[in-house]
Design an enzyme around this catalytic site. Structure first.
Site, PDB file in Angstrom:
ATOM      1  N   ASP A 190       0.848  -1.196   0.000  1.00  0.00           N
ATOM      2  CA  ASP A 190       0.000   0.000   0.000  1.00  0.00           C
ATOM      3  C   ASP A 190       0.885   1.248   0.000  1.00  0.00           C
ATOM      4  OD1 ASP A 190      -2.243  -1.527  -0.017  1.00  0.00           O
ATOM      5  OD2 ASP A 190      -2.827  -1.154   2.052  1.00  0.00           O
ATOM      6  N   GLU A 231      -9.925  -8.587   0.694  1.00  0.00           N
ATOM      7  CA  GLU A 231      -9.988 -10.045   0.837  1.00  0.00           C
ATOM      8  C   GLU A 231     -11.022 -10.474   1.867  1.00  0.00           C
ATOM      9  OE1 GLU A 231      -5.248 -10.704  -0.155  1.00  0.00           O
ATOM     10  OE2 GLU A 231      -5.894 -10.238   1.875  1.00  0.00           O
ATOM     11  N   THR A 233      -4.248 -15.665  -4.031  1.00  0.00           N
ATOM     12  CA  THR A 233      -2.942 -15.025  -4.173  1.00  0.00           C
ATOM     13  C   THR A 233      -1.799 -16.015  -3.956  1.00  0.00           C
ATOM     14  OG1 THR A 233      -2.881 -14.398  -1.848  1.00  0.00           O
ATOM     15  CG2 THR A 233      -3.898 -12.840  -3.362  1.00  0.00           C
ATOM     16  N   GLU A 250      -3.444 -14.485  -8.549  1.00  0.00           N
ATOM     17  CA  GLU A 250      -2.650 -13.265  -8.520  1.00  0.00           C
ATOM     18  C   GLU A 250      -1.291 -13.606  -7.919  1.00  0.00           C
ATOM     19  OE1 GLU A 250      -4.490 -10.246  -6.204  1.00  0.00           O
ATOM     20  OE2 GLU A 250      -6.311 -10.149  -7.431  1.00  0.00           O
ATOM     21  N   LEU A 276       3.215 -10.572  -4.407  1.00  0.00           N
ATOM     22  CA  LEU A 276       4.221  -9.513  -4.369  1.00  0.00           C
ATOM     23  C   LEU A 276       4.729  -9.243  -5.776  1.00  0.00           C
ATOM     24  CD1 LEU A 276       6.239 -10.792  -1.275  1.00  0.00           C
ATOM     25  CD2 LEU A 276       4.668  -8.847  -1.331  1.00  0.00           C
TER      26      LEU A 276
END
Length: 557
Positions: free
Chosen positions: A183, A267, A427, A465, A468
């Site tokens: 973020d 999430e 993820t 996804e 990182l």
């Protein structure tokens, strides 16, 4: 996005990436929070829709340097088929790219770095990407007041994507940006929501020490009319309906997926490992988030219903702190409290509350988007792979996933998504076990396999996804192996690449990305050798050199 401390997780990537239910929960636990009826949508057209700020007509594209103007004009015009739920063109695994978190200005009235966005979208199209993913922030689009929607900046982006022949995955981001890994900007919840949270701090998730978390409204208040007379779920439903109506002309041809945010980082989970203010560090086990009065009221009712009122006063008192390890805590150690009747009761209640939260929001989303051809709904589940090799899976438990050596925590989630025809987005697809700290018993590969099996058994599409940013071939190889190089029925339905930025457009990274997209999209379509893919990717990189340089420079400013 989800997951971990960069210093611990990138592993090999650090050298190559540029800087830059055993016991069913009792009915009483569910009964304390019932799904609210979502207010019916008013019949509205784009022209008649009531909005405080009407979207501006999309601006014309910027003047691009002559060096690549010819390339831009030579790109084929997008064909927009009449999508009926399935793509007409069979591909391996379509690749989307996440847009920067601050793509739209905080005032909502336009794009940040518009020239960079324009050049970036053209470059992505030339590399064969299917489209983009963008956060539609609640804290931007409904910032000024309840029901006062401003989608101007997002309209500009949708027009730009359509012009470049790219599809869009739109994320209904009902969470705060800031406080999680990656973020880079801060976008709080709408100020009128924060005002209500200031008046009633139990609307925020709360840990055992009384620490409040303002990333996302507590699910304990889902059905309470605490937001200017509306429940949180009604607010989410109204927002999704306004988005659908505002972008009706784009639904099914440009906007093909709505990812519904359900918690921190978008999430479906509790905010059990917040990084803000150094509260949590990888690979800590996190803490339970059940101490606001709404959650405690439900816990109390559930405990009384099973004849154990003493179980309803609080969460486990011996579950340790954010940065402890499983063996530091009596509750999470090898034969700890998690594996007792009390532990089973508490984890069943805690995880069931999360499932019901997902059910309520998915019901609202289905009510909005059912009947919109060509638009899928998806939900993101966090890839919490640290301490996965232990018996208790402590970090998963505090996040709300009742997944232990004896209990599958992902199958109930997959079944819930199946009831609504939603896609499960997961993820950490790029991670390999040996890249992670072995003492933390990280098992990302086994975790992905478990979630894939749950999705397959439930008949749910699985998308992926990377957790990182990774630009190295090692990560690309892992993604291709996990997502694409499988039998058709086991392939992922889509993959979203984290994230668009100046690093992606560095020459070597861009060439590797172009090769990665070819391998993903052509898997199962044609049999080509690695060398041929590399040659074709080199051709793409050469042809788009000026365009990519433009994007990198503009994104860096």
């Amino acid at each position: 996005m989800m997951s971990l401390n960069l210093a611990h997780q990138t592993g090999a990537a650090a050298a190559v990436a540029p800087a830059a239910p055993r016991t069913a929960v009792v009915a009483a636990a569910a009964g304390t929070v019932s799904a609210p009826a979502v207010a019916p949508a008013a019949a509205a057209s784009l022209q008649l829709q009531t909005q405080t700020v009407d979207p501006a007509a999309p601006a014309q594209g910027p003047d691009l340097p002559m060096a690549f103007q010819a390339l831009v004009e030579s790109l084929p015009e997008e064909q927009h088929p009449d999508v009926g739920g399935e793509e007409r063109r069979k591909v391996g695994v379509p690749v989307y790219v996440m847009m920067p978190l601050d793509t739209v200005r905080k005032d909502g009235n336009g794009l940040n770095r518009r020239k960079a966005v324009e050049a970036s979208l053209k470059a992505l199209k030339s590399a064969g990407a299917e489209g983009i993913m963008v956060d539609v922030w609640w804290g931007i689009a409904e910032c000024e007041g309840p029901g006062r929607y401003n989608f101007t900046g997002y309209m500009e982006l949708m027009e730009m994507a359509k012009k470049n022949g790219l599809k869009v995955q739109a994320v209904m981001s009902f969470h705060q940006c800031g406080g999680n890994v990656g973020d880079s900007v801060t976008i709080p919840l709408p100020k009128w929501v924060l005002e209500e949270m200031d008046k009633d701090q139990d609307l925020a998730y709360t840990d055992r020490s009384g620490r409040r978390n303002y990333e996302y409204l507590s699910l304990g208040a889902d059905a309470m009319p605490v937001l200017k007379g509306r429940t949180p779920v009604q607010c989410y439903g109204d927002f999704m309906r306004a988005f659908r109506d505002h972008f009706a002309a784009f639904m099914g041809n440009t906007i093909v997926e709505i990812q519904v945010g359900m918690g921190p980082a978008g999430e479906l989970r509790y905010p059990s490992y917040p990084e803000s203010n150094g509260t949590w560090r990888f690979p800590g086990i996190g803490e339970f988030q059940c101490y606001d009065r709404y959650m405690l009221s439900s816990l109390k009712a559930a405990a009384e219903a099973v004849g154990k009122p003493e179980w309803g006063n609080a969460g486990p008192g011996d579950s340790g702190g954010y940065n402890d390890w499983p063996e530091d805590s009596p509750f999470f150690r090898r034969e700890g409290g998690w594996n007792t009747p009390y532990g089973e009761f508490f984890m069943s209640w805690y995880s069931q509350m999360l499932l019901e939260h997902g059910e309520r929001i998915l019901s609202a989303a289905s009510g909005v988007y059912t009947g919109t051809p060509g638009v899928k709904i998806s939900v993101k589940v966090a890839g919490i792979h640290w301490h996965y090799g232990t018996r208790s899976h402590a970090a998963e438990l505090t996040a709300g996933y009742y997944n232990t050596r004896h209990h599958d925590g992902y199958q109930p989630i997959a079944r819930m998504l199946a009831r609504h025809g939603a896609v499960l987005n997961f993820t950490c697809v790029e991670m390999r076990n040996h890249e992670q700290p072995q003492d933390a018993q990280c098992r990302p590969e086994e975790l992905v396999q478990q979630v894939a099996a749950a999705a397959r058994e439930s008949g749910v599409g699985l998308a992926g996804e990377n957790a990182l940013p990774r630009y190295d071939e090692t990560a690309h190889d892992q993604i291709v192996t996990t997502a694409a190089e499988k039998a058709e029925e086991e392939r992922m339905v889509a993959f979203t690449y984290l994230r668009m930025g100046p690093d992606l457009f560095q020459p070597d990274n861009w060439r590797r990305f172009a090769a990665f997209v070819k391998r993903m999209t052509e898997s199962g379509v044609r049999d080509v050798c690695r060398e041929q893919v590399e040659r074709e990717a080199q051709g793409v990189a050469h042809a788009t050199g000026s365009l990519v340089h433009e994007a990198a420079v503009a994104l860096s400013n």
